[in-house]
Design a protein around this motif. Structure first.
Motif, short mmCIF file in Angstrom:
data_model
loop_
_atom_site.label_atom_id
_atom_site.label_comp_id
_atom_site.label_asym_id
_atom_site.label_seq_id
_atom_site.Cartn_x
_atom_site.Cartn_y
_atom_site.Cartn_z
N LYS A 1 0.94 5.66 -0.14
CA LYS A 1 0.18 6.86 0.14
C LYS A 1 0.09 7.72 -1.12
CE LYS A 1 -0.21 6.09 4.61
NZ LYS A 1 -1.51 5.79 5.22
N ASP B 1 -3.73 4.97 -0.76
CA ASP B 1 -4.42 5.55 0.40
C ASP B 1 -4.28 7.06 0.38
OD1 ASP B 1 -5.38 6.27 2.86
OD2 ASP B 1 -4.05 4.97 4.03
N GLU C 1 -11.06 3.38 9.03
CA GLU C 1 -10.06 3.33 10.10
C GLU C 1 -10.20 4.45 11.11
OE1 GLU C 1 -6.58 4.05 7.33
OE2 GLU C 1 -6.08 5.50 8.89
N GLU D 1 -8.16 3.84 -0.86
CA GLU D 1 -8.50 3.98 0.56
C GLU D 1 -8.69 5.44 0.96
OE1 GLU D 1 -6.17 1.48 3.08
OE2 GLU D 1 -5.99 3.00 4.65
N GLU D 2 -9.70 5.67 1.78
CA GLU D 2 -10.01 7.01 2.30
C GLU D 2 -9.84 8.11 1.26
OE1 GLU D 2 -7.85 7.59 6.08
OE2 GLU D 2 -9.77 7.24 7.04
N ASN E 1 -5.80 9.15 2.53
CA ASN E 1 -5.93 9.71 3.88
C ASN E 1 -6.86 10.91 3.96
OD1 ASN E 1 -2.89 8.38 4.03
ND2 ASN E 1 -4.07 8.16 5.90
N LYS F 1 0.86 -1.19 0.00
CA LYS F 1 0.00 0.00 0.00
C LYS F 1 0.88 1.23 0.00
CE LYS F 1 -2.76 1.47 3.45
NZ LYS F 1 -3.77 1.13 4.46
MG LIG Z 1 -5.15 4.35 5.85
#
Ligand SMILES: [Mg+2]
Length: 394
Positions: A195, A223, A275, A249-250, A225, A193
């Motif tokens: 960012k 991700d 999360e 993700e997010e 975030n 994963k």
């Molecule tokens: Mg995360």
């Protein structure tokens, strides 16, 4: 006629088991706050967008609960950046409520501790403090049974797929992220994963670089975030579709269930989130809205194993993949005990606190075969203690 108190919804009833006779009465509670340093500070999109500072350490609240039979359970909670000392202070105030309790009455104790502080809310820091106690009680219960926690919960598998996040932060260059990914895969993790959540061009370049390096068959997640708005998430999400991500993700604010649901309709890439949410109610809102393909509850953030199992069961009923966030040492047990195989996120950040190392091979983390969580505090952890308390006082 006197009203029957048993009709009261959610009432916390007195002990019915003589814990003093079974040896399960809680005799001693120890809490300590550790500030565990990271090898180097890391940044995700919450930092590059100016909302947070780089993360250099993790505050970990460790609770140890000892019973008359000589067993001791160990549990933990954590805070990234602010909040650690408040977790400890709250734990210190709740700890006396555990003394004399039947350590097997875990659900009842959870209610008691959460309601003791209900005026500051039944979410966030309040339940994250309770998580350390709840996890300790589950660890102790599994030790009493002589079983790993996963086995006590009714495990489906002896190992769980894992992916690595630690090498993919925005504080690393693309070349470093690629090298970290290759090192992780060589070590045996099953997916990578990275960012994203910066500007579109650098996000695309990073994903392309890693996908090119690890090949098309290796699971890759991205991700953001929570740092995109709906339009950016849709636009960048579309351009990422060609990289066959296992999930995005997010992409949006953690509480924007409707936005996630709309994005999920617009993209083929699976959407993951959850999360940051600290109640089963908020996680359920994602499920009810059809917002996610992958739910990412964090057992610590929602208040421990007790609430985690409720939301994981609901997700399973709905056919939503469960991939718990962080806290690998705990989640490997919980993920082994859910019917559909999800993923566990591998982080080594908490590892220095413990003597034991997780075993990773063939893309999977082995569920420890030791009783309970299979964890003991390492001697070097003593150097990171910021505060400690013990009941009864010696
Ligand atoms: Mg995360």
């Amino acid at each position: 006629m006197a009203r029957d108190a048993s009709h009261t919804s959610g009432a916390v009833r007195p002990n019915t088991r003589p814990a003093t006779r079974t040896g399960c009465a809680v005799e001693r509670v120890r809490c300590a706050l550790y500030r565990v340093p990271l090898a180097e500070p890391v940044s995700d999109a919450k930092v590059t967008s100016g909302r947070q500072q780089p993360l250099a350490s993790v505050d970990v609240l460790v609770a140890r609960i000892a019973t008359a039979d000589g067993l001791e359970g160990i549990g933990f909670s954590y805070s990234k950046r602010a909040g650690g000392p408040a977790l400890f202070a709250h734990a210190e105030q709740l700890a006396p409520l555990l003394i004399g309790e039947d350590a097997l009455a875990i659900g009842r104790i959870w209610e008691k501790l959460v309601w003791a502080a209900a005026s500051i809310g039944r979410e966030g820091l309040a339940v994250q403090t309770v998580a350390a106690f709840d996890i300790a009680l589950h660890d102790r219960k599994a030790k009493q049974a002589g079983l790993p926690l996963a086995t006590l919960l009714g495990h489906y598998r002896g190992s769980v797929r894992c992916y690595d996040t630690g090498g993919g932060f925005l504080s690393a260059t693309d070349a470093e992220v690629v090298a970290n990914a290759e090192r992780s895969l060589a070590r045996g993790v099953g997916g990578i994963k990275i960012k994203v959540g910066g500007d579109q061009r650098s996000d695309l370049a990073r994903v392309a670089a890693v996908r090119g390096a690890i090949g098309g068959a290796t699971p890759l997640m991205a991700d953001a975030n929570q740092q995109w708005d709906r339009a950016a998430a849709r636009r960048i999400g579309r351009t990422l579709e060609r990289y066959d991500l296992t999930w995005l993700e997010e992409p949006l604010d953690a509480y924007d269930a409707a936005g996630h649901a709309a994005l999920r309709q617009a993209l083929d890439t699976p959407i993951a989130s959850g999360e940051m949410l600290s109640t089963t109610r908020d996680l359920r809102r994602l499920l009810d809205a059809g917002a996610v393909d992958v739910l990412q509850p964090d057992a610590v953030r929602v208040g421990g194993v007790t609430p985690y199992l409720r939301i994981a069961a609901l997700a399973a009923e709905l056919g939503v993949t469960v991939a718990p966030h962080f806290a690998t040492e705990l989640h490997v047990h919980l993920a082994a005990a859910q019917p559909a195989e999800g993923w566990v996120e591998y982080f080594d950040w908490l590892q220095p606190l413990f003597e034991e190392q997780l075993e990773i091979a063939g893309g999977r983390i082995q569920v420890p075969d030791r009783p309970g969580l299979g964890l003991t505090l390492s001697p070097r952890a003593e150097t990171w203690v910021r505060a400690a308390a013990e009941l009864p006082e010696r």
